[in-house]
Design an enzyme around this catalytic site. Sequence first.
Site, PDB file in Angstrom:
ATOM      1  N   GLU A 133       0.798  -1.226   0.000  1.00 59.29           N
ATOM      2  CA  GLU A 133       0.000   0.000   0.000  1.00 59.29           C
ATOM      3  C   GLU A 133       0.837   1.286   0.000  1.00 59.29           C
ATOM      4  O   GLU A 133       0.695   2.133   0.886  1.00 59.29           O
ATOM      5  CB  GLU A 133      -0.974  -0.006   1.183  1.00 59.29           C
ATOM      6  CG  GLU A 133      -2.003  -1.119   1.106  1.00 59.29           C
ATOM      7  CD  GLU A 133      -3.081  -1.027   2.181  1.00 59.29           C
ATOM      8  OE1 GLU A 133      -2.987  -0.130   3.050  1.00 59.29           O
ATOM      9  OE2 GLU A 133      -4.026  -1.842   2.142  1.00 59.29           O
ATOM     10  N   GLU A 144      -6.052  -8.418   0.252  1.00 62.78           N
ATOM     11  CA  GLU A 144      -6.737  -8.069   1.489  1.00 62.78           C
ATOM     12  C   GLU A 144      -8.196  -7.767   1.175  1.00 62.78           C
ATOM     13  O   GLU A 144      -8.493  -7.077   0.193  1.00 62.78           O
ATOM     14  CB  GLU A 144      -6.102  -6.845   2.168  1.00 62.78           C
ATOM     15  CG  GLU A 144      -4.692  -7.059   2.688  1.00 62.78           C
ATOM     16  CD  GLU A 144      -4.161  -5.847   3.444  1.00 62.78           C
ATOM     17  OE1 GLU A 144      -5.001  -5.021   3.911  1.00 62.78           O
ATOM     18  OE2 GLU A 144      -2.933  -5.709   3.568  1.00 62.78           O
TER      19      GLU A 144
END
Length: 417
Positions: free
Chosen positions: A235, A333
Amino acid sequence: MANAWLPKDNGYFSQHSSSTTYNDTIINNHRSFKNRRNIPNFEIRGVNLGSMFIVETWMASTEWANMGCGSALSEFDCVAALGQTQANSAWRTHWSTWITEADIQEMTSYGLNTIRIPVGYRIFEQLVYTDSEHFPQGGLAYLEQVCGWATHAGMYIIIDLHGAPGAQVAQQPFTGQCASPSPWLLLHYHASTAGFYADYQYQRAYWFLGNMTELIFNGQHPAYAGVGMLEIVNEPLPNESLISEYYPNALAAIRAVEARYNVPAAKQLNIQMMDARWGAGNPDTALHDLTLTAYDDHRYLKYSSAPPTTQADYLQTSCSDQLGGNWPLLVGEWSLSPATVNQDDPDLTNSAANMAFYTHWWSAQVQAYEMQDGWVFWSWKTDLGDYRWDYRLAVRSGVIPSNVQDAYAFECKAYGP
């Protein structure tokens, strides 16, 4: 098409090589993939080992309190507050109990075949600036232990650089470095800003990736034979140097170690990056060779800018989810948590009355993500008491079936495009 490799096959644990050239028998028996960039020829169905090696206080508050971390916001400031000796003792207890071999066995009993392990660069203690960085010591032995359990169980392992040097995002506990309101700590913390996007921090990340690759291929650590993928940063923020410098050099660092051990091209690691849809740029832009690259997308409708509002809306959104972007793609995720703005609506709470909806929504997401190369749920366990973030609790509560294949008992076509 090659068969998927399963480390438990062919008596792997009777083999151990101390040679400086990676053992060809191990390669042939345990790193045989289908032709499309080394993704195994089973759908990836997995869970994240969240809070194992980077404790995130929002999901492990009881554990955090038991470790003596109190109101500390991240691992950095807890270790700074406790002192190195006390912190090391607290983390040893955490590492030895948060994920055990029984957890791995329970995962496989549910039909899960993959674990994604979020780690910080500081698991290699040589990389830590001991005069200014404060992290627990001793985690590498526990990483090897967990990988050994998973390898023995035949699982596919993704190791994810979740916490990058200097922090790839500011004020995020998932990096292990979260800015504190204390003026002294704000002055001294690296993570009051995202400090990762600088050459000297990239150099530390390259060292991390090269050393991890070394452990996988040097023949002295059979526990890592199950590792098939390295994610080179989790991320990240948009940054030009991330695309033009970090990604190409990170790939080169991994491939250089593989070349030193004469690992054949078809048996090398997958190297994973966040896909273009994440918003940090197209990772392929400066890459000249996309062989064995893979991509990660995190699909949290909880954080959508235009979230669904009803049960039917959530099901329709997931049943119609075509994803897209870079390929091959894993959803690394996701969860069952609805958007913050409507999570307390009566038909979206985690009450017993809504369990059937959450079973269907889990099924819809599984079906959508298996149209790509699979999925890894966040997370295996939490302290929240909320099955929407906790795969183990969801199965034990009867929300997620104990056989993952039962996802296809739900008919998505009634909600699809």
